[in-house]
Design a protein around this motif. Structure first.
Motif, PDB file in Angstrom:
ATOM      1  N   SER A  31      38.865   0.378  25.716  1.00 50.56           N
ATOM      2  CA  SER A  31      38.400   1.586  25.036  1.00 50.56           C
ATOM      3  C   SER A  31      38.711   2.838  25.847  1.00 50.56           C
ATOM      4  N   PRO A  32      39.255   3.867  25.203  1.00 48.56           N
ATOM      5  CA  PRO A  32      39.451   5.135  25.908  1.00 48.56           C
ATOM      6  C   PRO A  32      38.153   5.907  26.079  1.00 48.56           C
ATOM      7  N   ASP A  33      37.085   5.453  25.416  1.00 51.33           N
ATOM      8  CA  ASP A  33      35.819   6.187  25.436  1.00 51.33           C
ATOM      9  C   ASP A  33      34.930   5.828  26.614  1.00 51.33           C
ATOM     10  N   PHE A  34      35.166   4.651  27.240  1.00 52.68           N
ATOM     11  CA  PHE A  34      34.239   4.166  28.247  1.00 52.68           C
ATOM     12  C   PHE A  34      34.918   3.878  29.579  1.00 52.68           C
ATOM     13  N   GLU A  35      34.129   4.034  30.629  1.00 52.18           N
ATOM     14  CA  GLU A  35      34.500   3.572  31.965  1.00 52.18           C
ATOM     15  C   GLU A  35      33.371   2.668  32.454  1.00 52.18           C
TER      16      GLU A  35
END
Length: 314
Positions: A31-35
């Motif tokens: 996901s590009p939304d989470f780290e």
């Protein structure tokens, strides 16, 4: 979340078991939304990610978290989630949301008071054909609903003794997936009238169950079995007043109309959908809570005739 909206959401993950490794971690990493910033687990960790034994240790370590996702068994969920809510972090919970309705409602209320996003996720609602089935039901009078949800506990939950303990849900751990789909696609609520629960001697949760009830004028029945070997069955069969039929098969990953398999569009998978939705909730400061599948399981335990069966061992 104004600062977090300009960067990936820093996520803590609590519970590093089979479902976390099979589904949550791949979805988070893609996901590009989470780290994934930190984890908490009594017995496992993720390579390259700071790991702690408890959520309290994880929160105290100061990783500038924005949100926490919980992948632990339902028993004790309230005590695990409460520190995250108290810290003002957005919360996502693996299904089922808690071992009891009172616990789930207490967490929901605490999140409301704290003003933090709270998400009770139901991964089967993100299956490929759920929305198609919802549209089909909205356009006609459903007259019959039958669920067949049969899988092999040894294949999907190897050695997970907790699932057959009191509070572990037993066969309703997978069965609640079917109920989550039904409560999403049917225009009228499911009301249970009878249930049977087959509980192995020495265990605290059922290994098989049947349900009966209604949804409006439609007759509802369900067959749940945790001892299915060979081909696994995750199907929901619907019939309308004109005799037309729709079947969700393979856990709603496939669908038939009148017995004919329908074409399927490309799909990124259930858990990527869940995390994309959670990211939207976090950035917009909203919650998404639905306890109706859990209510049906609670009703089954209240109504159900308990039948002792042969002892079970993994």
């Amino acid at each position: 979340m104004s600062e977090a909206s300009a960067r990936p959401i820093r996520l803590g993950l609590v519970g590093i078991g089979k479902i976390a490794r099979d589904q949550h971690i791949p979805a988070i990493n893609a996901s590009p939304d989470f780290e994934l910033a930190a984890t908490a687990s009594r017995s496992a960790s993720v390579d390259g990610v700071p790991g702690y034994r408890t959520i309290e240790e994880m929160l105290a370590a100061g990783h500038d978290l924005d949100a926490v996702s919980f992948c632990t068994p339902p028993v004790g969920r309230h005590d695990l989630v409460s520190p995250a809510i108290a810290a003002g972090l957005a919360v996502m919970i693996e299904k089922p949301p808690a071992a009891t309705l009172s616990e789930a409602r207490a967490m929901t209320r605490a999140a409301e008071i704290a003003g933090i996003p709270f998400y009770t996720s139901w991964h089967s609602r993100a299956a490929r054909h759920v929305e198609d089935a919802r549209s089909w039901c909205a356009e006609r009078q459903v007259s019959r609903i039958h669920v067949e949800w049969r899988e092999d506990i040894r294949q999907w939950h190897p050695g997970q003794e907790w699932i057959l303990e009191a509070g572990g849900f037993g066969v309703f751990d997978p069965g609640i997936n079917a109920l989550s789909i039904l409560t999403a696609i049917l225009p009228k609520s499911v009301v249970l009238s009878a249930a049977t629960l087959d509980v192995p001697r020495g265990r605290g949760a059922p290994i098989a169950a049947t349900l009966q009830g209604t949804s409006g004028d439609a007759a509802f029945s369900a067959d749940f079995d945790f001892l299915q070997t060979g081909e696994q069955t995750w199907s929901i069969h619907l019939e309308d007043a004109a005799g037309e039929t729709l079947s969700l098969i393979e856990g709603a990953g496939a669908m038939t109309l009148g017995g004919e398999r329908q074409p399927a569009s490309e799909d990124s998978g259930e858990y990527p959908h869940l995390y994309a939705h959670f990211a939207t909730l976090v950035r917009e400061g909203r919650s998404d809570v639905d306890l109706s599948p859990l209510e049906l399981v609670a009703d089954a335990f209240l109504l159900g005739e308990h039948r002792a069966t042969e002892p079970f061992s993994f």
